[in-house]
Design an enzyme around this catalytic site. Structure first.
Site, mmCIF file in Angstrom:
data_model
loop_
_atom_site.group_PDB
_atom_site.id
_atom_site.type_symbol
_atom_site.label_atom_id
_atom_site.label_comp_id
_atom_site.label_asym_id
_atom_site.label_seq_id
_atom_site.Cartn_x
_atom_site.Cartn_y
_atom_site.Cartn_z
ATOM 1 N N HIS A 67 134.134 30.270 32.213
ATOM 2 C CA HIS A 67 133.652 31.581 32.352
ATOM 3 C C HIS A 67 132.071 31.324 32.012
ATOM 4 O O HIS A 67 131.415 32.309 31.715
ATOM 5 C CB HIS A 67 134.300 32.391 31.342
ATOM 6 C CG HIS A 67 135.634 32.493 31.343
ATOM 7 N ND1 HIS A 67 136.379 31.750 30.392
ATOM 8 C CD2 HIS A 67 136.712 33.098 32.224
ATOM 9 C CE1 HIS A 67 137.619 31.968 30.582
ATOM 10 N NE2 HIS A 67 137.831 32.975 31.712
ATOM 11 N N GLY A 68 131.620 30.201 32.185
ATOM 12 C CA GLY A 68 129.971 29.890 32.250
ATOM 13 C C GLY A 68 129.497 29.734 30.869
ATOM 14 O O GLY A 68 128.291 29.846 30.959
#
Ligand code: FES
Length: 227
Positions: free
Chosen positions: A175-176
């Site tokens: 999710h970064g």
């Protein structure tokens, strides 16, 4: 030797959050769900990063959760190795002088969520600007504090061309979330906390024992805010 595993992307998808809870707060079920996929990725990660046979303790040591000894003499500046302790991936990176300088850069500190490690994610003896015992070696649990994926090692400023002002660190592809080379999490990403630091100490110039505190320290790993 750890065996490379096939990564199944469907196993790491995030379950839809229920409407009555904060979607950034993982439940135990979420963690187990993601961790299953994340642990499958350990093998693949080990195939990419240097993994030295002598660093892999025997099966009985791993099964008992006992401390493990890791020889760091073959780890070159800028490299990372991955070992297992209590079934968790442990990142050990050897930081270059340039990397150590960047960890103290005011420009970097301003972009971190907890630059001074105020949250209890490390032993007292690693509560410092480099979050370690010896600044040259970073030792941390390689599990993203969002939902448990394993971040990738991106040590060079050129490794993340899409990320402005990247100075080297870790990137979680789930999710970064981003962390610096001391495991400190950046602002504005899903992960809430810095990467945990396990108990460890040096038992030689280039040898550490993971799972045991230095003499006179009573750090209890189970008191970490989030593992
Ligand atoms: Fe979500 Fe790492 S698990 S950003």
């Amino acid at each position: 030797m750890t065996t490379a595993a096939t990564h199944n992307s469907s196993s790491t998808s995030t379950p839809a959050p229920s409407p009555d809870r904060d979607p950034l707060t993982p439940t135990r079920r979420d963690f187990l769900f993601v961790a299953t996929g994340a642990m499958a990725a350990v093998g693949a990660a080990a195939a990419i990063w240097p993994f030295i046979d002598q660093m892999e303790p025997d099966a009985s040591t791993l099964a008992s959760g006992a401390p493990i000894d890791v020889d760091l003499s073959a780890v070159q500046p800028g490299q990372q190795i991955l070992v297992r302790w209590r079934d968790r991936p442990i990142f050990i990176n050897r930081r270059t002088p340039q990397a150590l300088q960047s960890l103290q850069s005011p420009a970097l500190l301003a972009r971190l969520s907890d630059p001074t490690s105020s949250v209890h994610q490390q032993p007292d003896y690693a509560d410092n600007w480099h979050r370690s015992v010896n600044p040259e070696f970073g030792v941390m649990v390689g599990i993203c504090t969002h939902l448990g994926c394993i971040p990738t090692f991106e040590p060079l400023p050129t490794d993340m061309p899409s990320s402005e002002h990247w100075v080297g660190g870790y990137f979680c592809t789930c999710h970064g979330s981003k962390y610096d080379l001391a495991g400190r999490v950046f602002r504005g990403v899903p992960a809430p906390y810095n990467l945990p630091v396990p108990p460890y100490h040096f038992i030689g110039d280039a040898k550490i024992r993971i799972g045991e505190n230095p003499p006179n320290s009573k750090f209890d790993f189970s008191t970490i805010r989030q593992i």
